[in-house]
Structure formats: C-alpha cells, structure tokens
Write a protein that holds these residues in place. Structure first.
Motif, PDB file in Angstrom:
ATOM      1  N   GLN A 249     124.500  -1.451 -19.725  1.00 15.85           N
ATOM      2  CA  GLN A 249     124.488  -2.931 -20.456  1.00 15.85           C
ATOM      3  C   GLN A 249     123.670  -3.679 -19.443  1.00 15.85           C
ATOM      4  N   GLN A 250     124.300  -3.816 -18.174  1.00 19.96           N
ATOM      5  CA  GLN A 250     123.528  -4.574 -17.118  1.00 19.96           C
ATOM      6  C   GLN A 250     122.009  -4.708 -17.360  1.00 19.96           C
ATOM      7  N   LYS A 251     121.525  -3.312 -17.175  1.00 17.50           N
ATOM      8  CA  LYS A 251     120.129  -3.344 -17.167  1.00 17.50           C
ATOM      9  C   LYS A 251     119.452  -3.898 -18.669  1.00 17.50           C
ATOM     10  N   VAL A 252     120.076  -3.864 -19.776  1.00 16.96           N
ATOM     11  CA  VAL A 252     119.770  -4.506 -20.727  1.00 16.96           C
ATOM     12  C   VAL A 252     119.495  -5.732 -20.725  1.00 16.96           C
ATOM     13  N   VAL A 253     120.786  -6.573 -20.133  1.00 15.42           N
ATOM     14  CA  VAL A 253     120.797  -8.059 -19.806  1.00 15.42           C
ATOM     15  C   VAL A 253     119.634  -8.111 -19.186  1.00 15.42           C
ATOM     16  N   LEU A 254     119.564  -7.495 -17.888  1.00 13.00           N
ATOM     17  CA  LEU A 254     118.283  -7.910 -16.906  1.00 13.00           C
ATOM     18  C   LEU A 254     116.908  -7.899 -17.791  1.00 13.00           C
ATOM     19  N   GLY A 255     116.788  -6.696 -18.545  1.00 12.36           N
ATOM     20  CA  GLY A 255     115.364  -6.531 -19.217  1.00 12.36           C
ATOM     21  C   GLY A 255     115.085  -7.606 -20.288  1.00 12.36           C
ATOM     22  N   LYS A 256     116.333  -7.948 -20.854  1.00 10.51           N
ATOM     23  CA  LYS A 256     116.021  -9.267 -21.921  1.00 10.51           C
ATOM     24  C   LYS A 256     115.421 -10.494 -21.306  1.00 10.51           C
ATOM     25  N   TRP A 257     115.877 -10.663 -19.848  1.00  8.28           N
ATOM     26  CA  TRP A 257     115.669 -11.865 -19.224  1.00  8.28           C
ATOM     27  C   TRP A 257     114.002 -11.633 -18.466  1.00  8.28           C
TER      28      TRP A 257
ATOM     29  N   VAL B 164     124.392  -1.217 -28.269  1.00 10.93           N
ATOM     30  CA  VAL B 164     124.897  -1.704 -26.914  1.00 10.93           C
ATOM     31  C   VAL B 164     126.111  -1.591 -26.536  1.00 10.93           C
ATOM     32  N   GLY B 165     127.182  -1.953 -27.489  1.00  5.97           N
ATOM     33  CA  GLY B 165     128.327  -1.630 -26.982  1.00  5.97           C
ATOM     34  C   GLY B 165     128.805  -0.167 -26.639  1.00  5.97           C
ATOM     35  N   ARG B 166     127.964   0.705 -27.008  1.00  5.04           N
ATOM     36  CA  ARG B 166     128.192   2.321 -26.559  1.00  5.04           C
ATOM     37  C   ARG B 166     127.944   2.400 -25.181  1.00  5.04           C
ATOM     38  N   LEU B 167     127.018   1.783 -24.591  1.00  4.20           N
ATOM     39  CA  LEU B 167     126.625   1.974 -23.330  1.00  4.20           C
ATOM     40  C   LEU B 167     127.514   1.844 -22.279  1.00  4.20           C
ATOM     41  N   SER B 168     127.422   2.471 -21.178  1.00  2.00           N
ATOM     42  CA  SER B 168     128.344   2.202 -19.843  1.00  2.00           C
ATOM     43  C   SER B 168     127.850   0.953 -19.458  1.00  2.00           C
TER      44      SER B 168
ATOM     45  N   LEU C  60     125.336 -10.296 -23.987  1.00  2.00           N
ATOM     46  CA  LEU C  60     124.740  -9.053 -25.019  1.00  2.00           C
ATOM     47  C   LEU C  60     125.530  -9.516 -26.341  1.00  2.00           C
ATOM     48  N   ASN C  61     124.910  -9.064 -27.446  1.00  2.00           N
ATOM     49  CA  ASN C  61     125.283  -8.994 -28.830  1.00  2.00           C
ATOM     50  C   ASN C  61     125.739  -7.384 -28.896  1.00  2.00           C
ATOM     51  N   LEU C  62     127.004  -7.108 -28.612  1.00  2.00           N
ATOM     52  CA  LEU C  62     127.481  -5.565 -28.280  1.00  2.00           C
ATOM     53  C   LEU C  62     127.279  -4.679 -29.674  1.00  2.00           C
ATOM     54  N   ILE C  63     127.254  -5.502 -30.858  1.00  2.00           N
ATOM     55  CA  ILE C  63     127.131  -4.684 -32.082  1.00  2.00           C
ATOM     56  C   ILE C  63     125.821  -4.528 -32.455  1.00  2.00           C
ATOM     57  N   ASP C  64     124.842  -4.927 -31.781  1.00  2.00           N
ATOM     58  CA  ASP C  64     123.431  -4.909 -32.323  1.00  2.00           C
ATOM     59  C   ASP C  64     122.819  -3.842 -31.204  1.00  2.00           C
ATOM     60  N   THR C  65     121.717  -3.466 -31.565  1.00  2.00           N
ATOM     61  CA  THR C  65     120.882  -2.414 -30.778  1.00  2.00           C
ATOM     62  C   THR C  65     120.092  -2.759 -29.293  1.00  2.00           C
ATOM     63  N   ILE C  66     119.987  -1.959 -28.822  1.00  2.00           N
ATOM     64  CA  ILE C  66     119.204  -2.276 -27.371  1.00  2.00           C
ATOM     65  C   ILE C  66     117.971  -3.044 -27.625  1.00  2.00           C
ATOM     66  N   GLY C  67     117.087  -2.808 -28.421  1.00  2.00           N
ATOM     67  CA  GLY C  67     115.883  -3.029 -28.920  1.00  2.00           C
ATOM     68  C   GLY C  67     115.943  -4.743 -29.311  1.00  2.00           C
ATOM     69  N   ARG C  68     116.975  -5.001 -30.106  1.00  2.00           N
ATOM     70  CA  ARG C  68     117.270  -6.390 -30.668  1.00  2.00           C
ATOM     71  C   ARG C  68     117.578  -7.136 -29.595  1.00  2.00           C
ATOM     72  N   ASN C  69     118.662  -6.643 -28.532  1.00  2.00           N
ATOM     73  CA  ASN C  69     119.108  -7.350 -27.381  1.00  2.00           C
ATOM     74  C   ASN C  69     117.681  -7.612 -26.496  1.00  2.00           C
TER      75      ASN C  69
ATOM     76  N   ASN D  44     115.322   2.819 -16.501  1.00  2.00           N
ATOM     77  CA  ASN D  44     115.770   3.952 -16.555  1.00  2.00           C
ATOM     78  C   ASN D  44     117.347   3.588 -17.236  1.00  2.00           C
ATOM     79  N   ILE D  45     117.267   3.011 -18.358  1.00  2.00           N
ATOM     80  CA  ILE D  45     118.286   2.824 -18.941  1.00  2.00           C
ATOM     81  C   ILE D  45     118.825   4.160 -19.957  1.00  2.00           C
ATOM     82  N   LYS D  46     119.870   4.686 -19.389  1.00  2.00           N
ATOM     83  CA  LYS D  46     120.223   6.070 -19.928  1.00  2.00           C
ATOM     84  C   LYS D  46     120.790   6.106 -21.365  1.00  2.00           C
ATOM     85  N   THR D  47     120.011   6.301 -22.226  1.00  2.00           N
ATOM     86  CA  THR D  47     120.258   6.520 -23.759  1.00  2.00           C
ATOM     87  C   THR D  47     118.808   7.212 -24.287  1.00  2.00           C
ATOM     88  N   PRO D  48     119.243   8.084 -25.505  1.00  2.00           N
ATOM     89  CA  PRO D  48     118.004   8.705 -25.977  1.00  2.00           C
ATOM     90  C   PRO D  48     117.273   7.758 -26.808  1.00  2.00           C
ATOM     91  N   THR D  49     117.667   6.657 -27.365  1.00  2.00           N
ATOM     92  CA  THR D  49     116.830   5.749 -28.153  1.00  2.00           C
ATOM     93  C   THR D  49     117.282   4.295 -28.057  1.00  2.00           C
TER      94      THR D  49
END
Length: 523
Positions: free
Chosen positions: A428-436, A420-424, A369-378, A410-415
């Motif tokens: 975060q793992q769901k974002v990585v899976l979503g990316k691939w 990404v660095g602010r997520l649990s 992940l790029n922890l300082i970028d957004t969920i969407g960008r990741n 079911n990524i628990k975030t309002p937006t």
C-alpha cells in the motif's frame, strides 16, 4: 519393598497450539501448513515481511476467520477449539488488539472498556459499578485518567492502555497485540512493553506482531518467523543468541548486509536557491486557536538533498508538513514559502501540487488511498490530467502507467486491477509513493513513509527515496525512527513543542545528539 521412584515431570501443556493451518482466499493461499506453539506465561513474537500471513494467522485464531473457513486445528489449554466468531474466542480468554484501535472516540474510557460487556441488570447499566471496576482496571495498566474522560481527549499511547484494560475486563488469558507500538513514541512504547512484561508476571500469555525488531528482542521469549505464508522457524530469544540480524535472515531468506542503500552524500551547490524554503512559519491549533502548534519555524531543502525532521510526538512535525501542503492543517497560518528562490502560494492542495510539491501522509489508509478502488485508479489520482483527454480518463493509458509503477516499485500483486485495501501495508505504501511520483514533484515530503512495514519493504522504499534524490528532487523525510533518519539524511532538523531546536549535519548526527535536541526546551 522398594519405594517407586518418580518419573520425569510431565511437560507442561502449551497454552496454545495451532497445527497445520491452511487459509485460502480466492486465487491466493495466505497460509500453508503453519504451526505455532505458545507456552504458559510466555511472550511469543511473530515476525515476517508484509504479506507473510501474520495478521491472517491471528484472525484465524481469534475467530475473525471462523472455523470452517480454514484447515487445521487450534488447541487452547489442551482442548480443541472451533471458534465461530470473535465473541467465541473472547469467551475462551483469547483477546486481540488490532493495529487500528477499535475505540469509540466520543464515549468515555469506562464506556469503551465495557462496550458490549456492560454491568447491567434487567437492561439497566449500573454506572457506579462500571466506574468502580474501570478505575481498578486503569490502575492495573498504569493509566492515571478518570474513567469518565473521553477517549478523544487522550493520546494514542493511552488509548493502547485502554484497549488492554478492555481485554483484562474480559478475563484475558492470551493477549494478541498486532503492531502495538507502530503509532507510539519511544516513551509510550517503553511503557507498553513494560506492561506486557508485568502481565506476563501475572500469568497472562501474549502474542505480539511487530516490525520493530529491537522491541522483539527486548520483550519476547520466543519468535516464530513466517515467510510466504509458511512457518520458517521458531527461535529462543532467552538463549541470548537471537539477534535482529538473525531474525531478518529468517524473514527475508538471506542476510541483509545493509539496512539502508549506499548513497553518495549531497554535494550540490550551497549557493543555489533551495528547491523549498519555509520562513518564519507559524500555525495555530484548529480548535484551540490560542495555541501554537508550529512556532516561527524556518527550514529549507535543496535539490538532490534528503532532509530529515526529528521530534517526539507532539513536536509539530506533521502539523508543519500538512500546513505547508495546501494548509491541510491548522488555523491562522503565517509565514512565507519559497520555491527555487521565488515566493509561492500554497493556500490549497491544488496550489501546492501545481507548484510541484507532494506530501505522502503518515496515515495512508485514511488520507493516502482510496482502499475500495484499484491500484491503477489510486496511482493516477495524483495527476489525472496526464491520463485524460478532454476531461475523460484514458483507461488504457491509466493501466499502462500503473503497470510501469507496479514493476518499477515491485508492488507485489498479480494485477493493477486489484483493490488496494487487499494489499499488505508495505505494498500500500508503494502505491502511495507511486501516486505522488507520477505527479512529477520537485519537492516530496514523506511523513513516516515506513511506519508499520517490514525491513525488506523498508529497504525497497529507501531505494526509491534515494533514486528520487539522485534525480534532483528535494526530499523531506519525517520519521520517529532515529536510525532511519541517520541512515538516509544529509541534514536533520529537530523540533520540540512546535519549535525548531537544532539543525545537525550528517557527519555530526548520532541518536544521542538528536535526542538531546528533541528534548530541548530551547525557545
């Protein structure tokens, strides 16, 4: 005259009381009226799903979140405490060891132990005193390494012991361990748990945060369960009635009848070409090029199949996966990779991705992940061409795609504009899976996909993996948790010292069988 009878003994003062702690971040109440009591000489566990507030509570206690940034009261040995920073809590005997170890790899063990707390007179360090005291502390934690050994030259399990030696050098009275065994193999985990018990015998109290409930029931005296930033209950493990299922019920608010989703075992055409086949694969260590870390290994995975790879630390599982995925690890790599029966080249990550092979790393924070970028960008990073026109990213399309994955996984975030660095960890793992998954792979290699996340988030990720296999993807699952492999896989390969030592079908797989192969010296 009557001799006055003695009254009941006074109740021992708890070593720690946290009363009605409230911690708020912008837009989020992380802790709401949380209370915690730890007795003298007790091992007290804190359990809860990712995002329940466990780490936040410990940061409040240790001064990472200073007094004034939260509401509530902290009492240590009966005295009210107002820690302005982490040095203030350490001066009082409260030391925290974070999941990401805070050691300097190119300094020696002794230098790390006394970093910021040096044996010095008038600005000059006494190295004789430093080495002598370090040797005493290393003996106390059972680490048989010379104090002048570089931290970079010892394994993660030994680094955990160095962290504990560092805590002991600060005259620790309450030791906080955040996911201490998350990156350890079974042997190193057992050693660490034994040490925690020994420290308890020396009067040192401990707070341990862990998702490994078997370890909790083994080592803890009490368990406090948090859910959604609130204290749910405190359970007495010593009573013998606190089971893993009982803890899970407190964590998720319901019975979790099955740890793994029910799935129909793979019944594909065994005569069809495998989606991925690796033949006679050999990888040498990137520095010591005479050492083979993967030695003539051959494995395959078919469409619709979940194939496991089991092995102890150092077995070569991650090295195998990374070297196949664009030769991301190793030197002098030889062997053949075939996809759907045709030989392909995967000399770079780009080549591997073009052949629809994806790899979810075991280290999501550093490599996934790029922890300082957004969920969407990741999420879009896995396939930027899908959200781009003439080389320019369509931000509306990027947001639409990210929103679809936020909902479906079911990524628990309002937006999806959240950093990404602010997520649990689980989110975060769901974002990585979503990316691939967005990249549309035919073959998905998952390296420790549930490390450091709670049982509820694990089940959600298992369900995603199951759906991918049902869609005809070939899934390779690398895991240190044998129950995970047994619960998810159709076949399991075992590795030891870089070699393949077994291939076990689902029907014959047990923990005992796998462990026998994993410790084999077969050549």
């Amino acid at each position: 005259m009557k001799t006055p009878t003695a009254g009941p003994p006074a109740a021992a003062v708890p070593v720690l009381e946290m009363r009605s702690i409230v911690k708020t971040f912008p837009g989020v109440k992380a802790l709401s009226d949380v209370s915690l009591t730890v007795a003298q000489g007790e091992v007290h566990a804190i359990c809860g799903e990712n995002g329940a507030g466990k780490s936040t509570l410990m940061k409040v206690l240790s001064g990472v979140h200073p007094h004034g940034s939260y509401e509530g009261e902290i009492r240590f040995r009966g005295e009210n405490c107002v820690f302005k920073d982490i040095r203030a809590s350490e001066a009082r005997g409260i030391v925290i060891i974070h999941q990401e170890l805070a050691l300097v790899p190119y300094l020696s063990i002794a230098e790390n132990i006394f970093l910021g707390n040096e044996h010095a007179t008038r600005g000059f360090i006494s190295w004789n005193e430093t080495l002598r005291h370090a040797a005493v502390l290393l003996d106390r934690v059972g680490l048989r390494e010379h104090p002048q050994t570089r931290v970079a030259d010892i394994g993660v399990g030994k680094q955990q012991l160095v962290e504990i030696a560092k805590a002991l050098s600060k005259k620790v009275e309450l030791l906080i361990l955040d996911e201490p065994t998350a990156a350890l193999n079974d042997e190193d985990s057992a050693k660490l748990l034994t040490l925690i018990k020994e420290l308890k015998g020396q009067g040192i109290s401990s707070i341990i945060i862990s998702h490994k409930l078997g370890e909790i029931t083994e080592v803890a005296d009490s368990v406090t369960v948090l859910r959604d930033g609130r204290t749910v209950e405190t359970l007495d493990v010593r009573s013998g009635s606190t089971t893993e299922d009982r803890i899970i019920r407190g964590m998720v608010g319901r019975d979790l009848d099955h740890r793994f989703p029910e799935r129909t075992p793979y019944e594909g055409d065994p005569g069809a070409h495998p989606a991925l086949e690796v033949r006679d694969w050999t990888v040498h260590h990137p520095i010591d090029q005479h050492r083979k870390v993967v030695d003539h290994v051959s494995v395959l995975a078919r469409r619709g199949e979940i194939v496991g790879i089991a092995g102890l630390m150092g077995a070569g599982r991650t090295e195998l996966a990374m070297s196949v995925f664009g030769r991301s690890y190793g030197r002098n790599i030889s062997g053949t990779v075939l996809k759907d029966g045709k030989e392909i080249r995967t000399r770079t990550v780009s080549e591997a991705v073009r052949h629809k092979i994806a790899y979810v790393t075991e280290d999501r924070k550093q490599y996934g992940l790029n922890l300082i970028d957004t969920i969407g960008r990741n999420i879009s990073l896995g396939a930027l061409d899908k959200v781009s026109r003439r080389g320019i990213v369509d931000e509306h399309e990027e947001t639409r795609v990210a929103e679809s994955y936020r909902t479906s996984m079911n990524i628990k975030t309002p937006t999806v504009f959240e950093q990404v660095g602010r997520l649990s960890g689980g989110n975060q793992q769901k974002v990585v899976l979503g990316k691939w998954i967005f990249a549309g792979p035919d073959v998905l290699i998952l390296d420790e996909p549930t490390r450091g996340i709670d049982v509820g988030a694990k089940y959600e990720i298992y369900s995603v993996i199951d759906r991918l296999a049902a869609q005809g993807k070939a899934v390779v699952l690398i895991s240190s948790e044998l129950p995970e492999l047994l619960g998810m896989c159709d076949r399991i390969y075992t590795m030891a010292a870089g070699r393949l030592t077994g291939e076990v079908p689902r029907a014959q797989a047990t923990q005992e069988v796998l462990m026998r192969h994993m410790t084999s010296d077969k050549r």
